[in-house]
Motif scaffolding. Sequence first.
Motif, PDB file in Angstrom:
ATOM      1  N   LEU A  49       0.822  -1.173  -0.087  1.00  0.00           N
ATOM      2  CA  LEU A  49       0.002  -0.195  -0.154  1.00  0.00           C
ATOM      3  C   LEU A  49       1.001   1.236  -0.133  1.00  0.00           C
ATOM      4  CD1 LEU A  49      -2.691  -0.986   2.378  1.00  0.00           C
ATOM      5  CD2 LEU A  49      -2.841  -0.901   0.209  1.00  0.00           C
ATOM      6  N   ARG A  50       1.976   1.259   0.648  1.00  0.00           N
ATOM      7  CA  ARG A  50       2.818   2.227   0.919  1.00  0.00           C
ATOM      8  C   ARG A  50       3.316   2.601  -0.620  1.00  0.00           C
ATOM      9  NH1 ARG A  50       6.934   4.578   5.200  1.00  0.00           N
ATOM     10  NH2 ARG A  50       7.741   6.372   4.162  1.00  0.00           N
ATOM     11  N   ILE A  51       3.737   1.445  -1.153  1.00  0.00           N
ATOM     12  CA  ILE A  51       4.555   1.542  -2.521  1.00  0.00           C
ATOM     13  C   ILE A  51       3.632   2.240  -3.474  1.00  0.00           C
ATOM     14  CG2 ILE A  51       5.794   0.304  -4.295  1.00  0.00           C
ATOM     15  CD1 ILE A  51       7.040  -1.523  -2.376  1.00  0.00           C
ATOM     16  N   TYR A  52       2.535   1.570  -3.384  1.00  0.00           N
ATOM     17  CA  TYR A  52       1.456   2.162  -4.349  1.00  0.00           C
ATOM     18  C   TYR A  52       1.111   3.476  -4.158  1.00  0.00           C
ATOM     19  CZ  TYR A  52      -3.258   2.727  -6.370  1.00  0.00           C
ATOM     20  OH  TYR A  52      -4.383   3.267  -7.119  1.00  0.00           O
ATOM     21  N   THR A  53       0.875   3.957  -2.808  1.00  0.00           N
ATOM     22  CA  THR A  53       0.622   5.465  -2.583  1.00  0.00           C
ATOM     23  C   THR A  53       1.696   6.385  -3.077  1.00  0.00           C
ATOM     24  OG1 THR A  53      -0.467   4.694  -0.654  1.00  0.00           O
ATOM     25  CG2 THR A  53       0.155   6.952  -0.551  1.00  0.00           C
ATOM     26  N   ARG A  54       3.088   5.922  -2.959  1.00  0.00           N
ATOM     27  CA  ARG A  54       4.164   6.737  -3.386  1.00  0.00           C
ATOM     28  C   ARG A  54       4.169   6.763  -4.925  1.00  0.00           C
ATOM     29  NH1 ARG A  54       6.157  10.024   0.538  1.00  0.00           N
ATOM     30  NH2 ARG A  54       6.756   8.903   2.272  1.00  0.00           N
ATOM     31  N   LEU A  55       4.079   5.635  -5.524  1.00  0.00           N
ATOM     32  CA  LEU A  55       3.994   5.742  -7.023  1.00  0.00           C
ATOM     33  C   LEU A  55       2.970   6.294  -7.704  1.00  0.00           C
ATOM     34  CD1 LEU A  55       5.523   2.077  -7.747  1.00  0.00           C
ATOM     35  CD2 LEU A  55       6.710   4.296  -8.051  1.00  0.00           C
ATOM     36  N   LYS A  57      -0.129   7.867  -6.249  1.00  0.00           N
ATOM     37  CA  LYS A  57      -0.776   8.917  -5.612  1.00  0.00           C
ATOM     38  C   LYS A  57       0.000  10.162  -5.376  1.00  0.00           C
ATOM     39  CE  LYS A  57      -4.633   6.479  -5.582  1.00  0.00           C
ATOM     40  NZ  LYS A  57      -5.780   6.760  -6.360  1.00  0.00           N
ATOM     41  N   THR A  58       0.884  10.151  -4.372  1.00  0.00           N
ATOM     42  CA  THR A  58       1.783  11.305  -4.173  1.00  0.00           C
ATOM     43  C   THR A  58       2.898  11.610  -5.224  1.00  0.00           C
ATOM     44  OG1 THR A  58       3.250  10.069  -2.899  1.00  0.00           O
ATOM     45  CG2 THR A  58       1.444  10.970  -1.839  1.00  0.00           C
ATOM     46  N   ARG A  59       3.180  10.687  -5.862  1.00  0.00           N
ATOM     47  CA  ARG A  59       4.538  10.372  -7.091  1.00  0.00           C
ATOM     48  C   ARG A  59       5.654  11.159  -6.432  1.00  0.00           C
ATOM     49  NH1 ARG A  59       2.459   9.059 -11.838  1.00  0.00           N
ATOM     50  NH2 ARG A  59       0.057   9.059 -11.827  1.00  0.00           N
ATOM     51  N   ALA A  60       5.872  10.910  -5.199  1.00  0.00           N
ATOM     52  CA  ALA A  60       7.083  11.462  -4.476  1.00  0.00           C
ATOM     53  C   ALA A  60       7.782  10.480  -3.554  1.00  0.00           C
ATOM     54  CB  ALA A  60       6.434  12.995  -3.742  1.00  0.00           C
ATOM     55  N   PHE A  61       8.927  10.365  -3.654  1.00  0.00           N
ATOM     56  CA  PHE A  61       9.577   9.544  -2.751  1.00  0.00           C
ATOM     57  C   PHE A  61      10.501  10.378  -1.593  1.00  0.00           C
ATOM     58  CE2 PHE A  61       8.677   6.582  -5.991  1.00  0.00           C
ATOM     59  CZ  PHE A  61       8.339   5.402  -5.261  1.00  0.00           C
ATOM     60  N   GLY A  62      10.557   9.941  -0.475  1.00  0.00           N
ATOM     61  CA  GLY A  62      11.235  10.598   0.736  1.00  0.00           C
ATOM     62  C   GLY A  62      12.451   9.897   0.841  1.00  0.00           C
ATOM     63  N   ASP A  64      13.856   7.917   3.212  1.00  0.00           N
ATOM     64  CA  ASP A  64      13.675   6.490   3.636  1.00  0.00           C
ATOM     65  C   ASP A  64      13.393   5.830   2.165  1.00  0.00           C
ATOM     66  OD1 ASP A  64      11.383   7.959   3.543  1.00  0.00           O
ATOM     67  OD2 ASP A  64      10.443   6.428   4.915  1.00  0.00           O
ATOM     68  N   ASP A  65      12.561   6.207   1.235  1.00  0.00           N
ATOM     69  CA  ASP A  65      12.164   5.487   0.005  1.00  0.00           C
ATOM     70  C   ASP A  65      13.318   5.475  -0.885  1.00  0.00           C
ATOM     71  OD1 ASP A  65       9.251   5.154   0.779  1.00  0.00           O
ATOM     72  OD2 ASP A  65       9.178   7.333   0.898  1.00  0.00           O
ATOM     73  N   CYS A  66      14.206   6.510  -1.124  1.00  0.00           N
ATOM     74  CA  CYS A  66      14.931   6.473  -2.054  1.00  0.00           C
ATOM     75  C   CYS A  66      15.903   5.729  -1.624  1.00  0.00           C
ATOM     76  CB  CYS A  66      15.543   7.879  -2.232  1.00  0.00           C
ATOM     77  SG  CYS A  66      14.327   8.935  -3.029  1.00  0.00           S
ATOM     78  N   MET A  67      16.335   5.448  -0.461  1.00  0.00           N
ATOM     79  CA  MET A  67      17.398   4.521   0.203  1.00  0.00           C
ATOM     80  C   MET A  67      16.962   2.896   0.195  1.00  0.00           C
ATOM     81  SD  MET A  67      18.683   6.947   3.403  1.00  0.00           S
ATOM     82  CE  MET A  67      19.855   5.667   4.011  1.00  0.00           C
ATOM     83  N   LEU A  68      15.841   2.767  -0.315  1.00  0.00           N
ATOM     84  CA  LEU A  68      15.185   1.380  -0.455  1.00  0.00           C
ATOM     85  C   LEU A  68      15.246   0.890   0.821  1.00  0.00           C
ATOM     86  CD1 LEU A  68      17.257   0.093  -3.690  1.00  0.00           C
ATOM     87  CD2 LEU A  68      14.690   1.188  -3.303  1.00  0.00           C
ATOM     88  N   LEU A  69      15.137   1.571   1.977  1.00  0.00           N
ATOM     89  CA  LEU A  69      15.011   1.041   3.520  1.00  0.00           C
ATOM     90  C   LEU A  69      13.821   0.309   3.734  1.00  0.00           C
ATOM     91  CD1 LEU A  69      16.689   3.935   5.659  1.00  0.00           C
ATOM     92  CD2 LEU A  69      17.531   1.663   5.393  1.00  0.00           C
TER      93      LEU A  69
END
Length: 241
Positions: A49-55, A57-62, A64-69
């Motif tokens: 759900l988080r990955i879906y929301t980022r990709l 809905k918000t189309r933005a990565f913070g 913590d997402d960019c570092m693939l943590l």
Amino acid sequence: MDPEILANTPALAPPPGVVPNFVNPQSRADQTRIVICVTLPIMVILLALRIYTRLRKTRAFGADDCMLLNLTSSMSVISFCGVVLSILGNPLGPHQWDIPVIDITEKFVKVRTSLVVICLYAICATLVKCTLLVLYLRIFRPSRRAQIMIWAGIVVIIVFYVCCIIVNTALCVPHSGDGGWLSAKSQSRCSQPELNLSVTQGVFSAVSDFYVLCIPLQLVLGLRLPKMRKIGVSSIFLTGL
């Protein structure tokens, strides 16, 4: 050693007055399986759900997402659960004095797998805790105090668990001249120190979880918000642990 002797010798000396039970020992394996089978799918669903929301809905990565943590910590947890499930019931689950030595020594299960489990746990704990702390960096960026607490937590957690992996590997991997994984010298050097290290990791894990939890809570409680709204915001952070 004679296989018959190994089949009738407990892996650990029982407490005084306790008789080893190799036939139908009490086990905690089923409870562990239930916990993993219930919580692991929930984690996977929330991650999706988080990955879906980022990709979408918000189309933005913070950060913590960019570092693939998020993804790497999830993969490490899945790997850890997979290894644990593979050895539950035989030999993990019953008390060690209810397991014959032969069940542990066959295929090097005791030494090698326990080493893998402890190292995987350290990796999981590091990634999961650091994922939460890096997330806090985004949320509480204006707070100087929060940033100091977050970075201090990240450094201490990484240093501690890296040291655990190094120490456990140095203790349990056979040294030159030991005679291999199942040699008495190798197992005696690994067994009790490994247990002590596991206890130490458990204590540190509880303390660090409490520390990670306190960072957002003490900041939220300092905000000028209605009491019920503070409780609601605090509850959101509580779900992280």
